[in-house]
Design an enzyme around this catalytic site. Structure first.
Site, short mmCIF file in Angstrom:
data_model
loop_
_atom_site.label_atom_id
_atom_site.label_comp_id
_atom_site.label_asym_id
_atom_site.label_seq_id
_atom_site.Cartn_x
_atom_site.Cartn_y
_atom_site.Cartn_z
N LYS A 139 2.13 -3.26 7.41
CA LYS A 139 2.40 -3.46 5.97
C LYS A 139 3.85 -3.07 5.66
O LYS A 139 4.53 -3.73 4.88
CB LYS A 139 1.44 -2.63 5.11
CG LYS A 139 0.00 -3.11 5.11
CD LYS A 139 -0.19 -4.51 4.53
CE LYS A 139 0.00 -4.59 3.03
NZ LYS A 139 -0.41 -5.92 2.49
N TYR A 173 -1.91 -0.42 11.05
CA TYR A 173 -2.05 -1.09 9.75
C TYR A 173 -0.84 -0.81 8.86
O TYR A 173 -0.19 -1.73 8.36
CB TYR A 173 -3.34 -0.64 9.04
CG TYR A 173 -3.34 -0.95 7.56
CD1 TYR A 173 -3.40 -2.27 7.10
CD2 TYR A 173 -3.26 0.07 6.60
CE1 TYR A 173 -3.38 -2.57 5.74
CE2 TYR A 173 -3.25 -0.21 5.24
CZ TYR A 173 -3.29 -1.53 4.81
OH TYR A 173 -3.27 -1.82 3.47
N THR A 221 0.81 -1.21 0.00
CA THR A 221 0.00 0.00 0.00
C THR A 221 0.85 1.26 0.00
O THR A 221 2.00 1.24 0.47
CB THR A 221 -0.90 0.00 1.26
OG1 THR A 221 -1.51 1.26 1.41
CG2 THR A 221 -0.10 -0.28 2.52
N ASP A 222 0.25 2.35 -0.48
CA ASP A 222 0.97 3.65 -0.42
C ASP A 222 1.06 4.18 1.01
O ASP A 222 1.84 5.09 1.29
CB ASP A 222 0.29 4.68 -1.34
CG ASP A 222 -1.16 4.96 -0.99
OD1 ASP A 222 -1.71 4.34 -0.05
OD2 ASP A 222 -1.77 5.82 -1.67
N GLU A 223 0.27 3.61 1.94
CA GLU A 223 0.26 4.13 3.31
C GLU A 223 1.60 3.95 4.02
O GLU A 223 1.85 4.60 5.03
CB GLU A 223 -0.86 3.49 4.12
CG GLU A 223 -2.22 3.74 3.54
CD GLU A 223 -3.37 3.58 4.52
OE1 GLU A 223 -3.13 3.45 5.73
OE2 GLU A 223 -4.52 3.58 4.06
#
Ligand code: NAD
Ligand code: DAU
Length: 360
Positions: free
Chosen positions: A166, A162, A136-138
């Site tokens: 990741k 989260y 993810t970009d997060e």
């Protein structure tokens, strides 16, 4: 025939990816879908393909090393596409531990089992094997409102449990690449939307609440920005990276479609009102008066925006579905699948496995 092991294929993006792959490759590929069927896994998402000879579902938890090892031993796996994860930021704020277990330990198990199956006595890997880690970009943290993009070189700065889990899983994949020359790619994608998305996420939640005349909760000032991509464009990007990505590389996936959350809510309301037939009573319920500002998410990242320059230049990936069209397709899908939403919100979808697979 090439065999794909897909983890988390009963979830939102995984099930769209499986549909995409069968549409594209038909009977020339085989897919084994391994999913623990948590609250987010729904086999109804795959109802139309479940009887295909070249599709197999296995209920297993990716943190269960024995179960995953057995799947590799029983099948000649060419490719792994690793989606399985806990994926919802708000849940990670309430209960971080399951995110560490699934996202970090689960990824370690997947990597270990794939390495054990594919590594040759001289330490090299069998030709044509590849592990694609869907991320993810997060992991890159939060951008300023007035500028900047996430590049593959942007330093990791996750904020939520989260995104921290990741990021940890990405680092494990990078460690395997650096240490063992493990054949892998990582993709870091922006926010997805489309069919089969669980209605805890912004877009399906707003569509469903609006159609029922329920409040539309907007966190904080509603000006946080996300970069939205139609899920099929993500599936296409994953497949292109699998085929053409240079081993060991990371590719960001996103289509330059930044929108504030409040804009998304307005677009959904306008589109629902446009698309609902005049004689449909739900039209009377859908209204901007339902918008309700609520307490902000803790540690809420302000803005995400992907620079997809590398995947465009090296691989030729481009998004095909612009937001205006994608949101209409998504709303049309929800109109046609009221039973899906009903089963998900009532919890009935969890009985599906029992009914369909009890005697298989
Ligand atoms: P999702 O929550 O809809 O689906 C996750 C799936 O994983 C479910 O089917 C669930 O049953 C399964 N799963 C969970 N724990 C498991 C375990 N221990 N063992 C086996 N299966 C398990 O998630 P999603 O939105 O489809 O996201 C899929 C992947 O893509 C995730 O890795 C996520 O981090 C990543 N991603 C999501 C987005 C997005 O916008 N949704 C964007 C970029 C990346
Ligand atoms: O950026 C990619 C990520 O996108 C993925 O890695 C995650 O798995 C996925 O869940 C998504 O994370 P977000 O937190 O950005 O998505 P969510 O749909 O939960 O929220 C989108 C934005 O809308 C966010 O700024 C919070 C806000 N929001 C969300 C909900 C559920 C609201 O204002 N109201 C809501 O009710």
């Amino acid at each position: 025939m090439r065999t794909y092991l897909v983890t988390g294929g009963a979830g939102f993006i995984g099930s769209n990816y499986i549909h995409y792959m069968f549409r594209k490759y038909g009977s020339s590929i085989r897919i084994i879908n391994v999913d623990a069927l948590t609250y987010a896994g729904n086999l109804e998402n795959l109802k139309d393909i479940e009887d295909q000879d070249n599709y197999t579902f296995i209920k297993a938890d990716i943190t269960d090393a024995d179960a995953i090892r057995k799947i590799f031993a029983d099948n000649d796996i060419d490719r792994v596409v690793h989606f399985a994860a806990e994926s919802h930021v708000d849940r990670s704020i309430k209960d971080p531990e399951i995110f560490v277990k699934t996202n970090v330990l689960g990824t370690a198990v997947m990597l270990n089992c794939a390495r054990a199956a594919w590594e040759m006595p001289d330490g090299s890997f069998q030709e044509g094997r590849k592990f694609l880690h869907v991320s993810t970009d997060e992991v890159y943290g939060s951008l300023e409102e007035d500028g900047g993009y996430f590049y593959e070189t942007t330093p990791y700065a996750p904020h939520s449990p989260y995104s921290a889990s990741k990021a940890s899983s990405d680092f494990l994949v990078k460690a395997y690449i650096d240490t063992y020359h493990f054949p892998a790619n990582i993709t870091n994608c922006s926010n997805n939307y489309g069919p089969y998305q669980f209605p805890e996420k912004l877009i399906p939640l707003i569509i469903n609440n609006a159609l029922h005349g329920r409040k539309l909760p907007v966190y904080g000032d509603g000006k946080n920005v996300r970069d939205w991509l139609y899920v099929d464009d993500h599936a296409k990007g994953i497949d292109m990276v699998m085929e053409q990505g240079r081993l060991g590389e990371t590719y960001n996936i996103g289509g330059h479609n930044e929108k504030q959350n409040i804009e998304i809510v307005h677009i959904i309301i306008d589109t629902l009102l446009e698309m609902l037939p005049e004689n449909d009573d739900r039209g009377k319920l859908v209204s901007k008066d339902l918008i309700t500002y609520v307490e902000d998410r803790k540690g809420h990242d302000r803005r995400y925006a992907i620079a997809p320059d590398k995947i465009r230049a090296e691989i030729g990936w481009e998004p095909e579905t612009m937001f205006k069209e994608g949101i209409r397709k998504t709303i049309a899908w929800f109109f046609e699948h009221e039973d899906w939403m009903e089963n998900v919100t009532s919890g009935d979808y969890q009985k599906y496995y029992e009914e369909m697979y009890a005697n298989k």
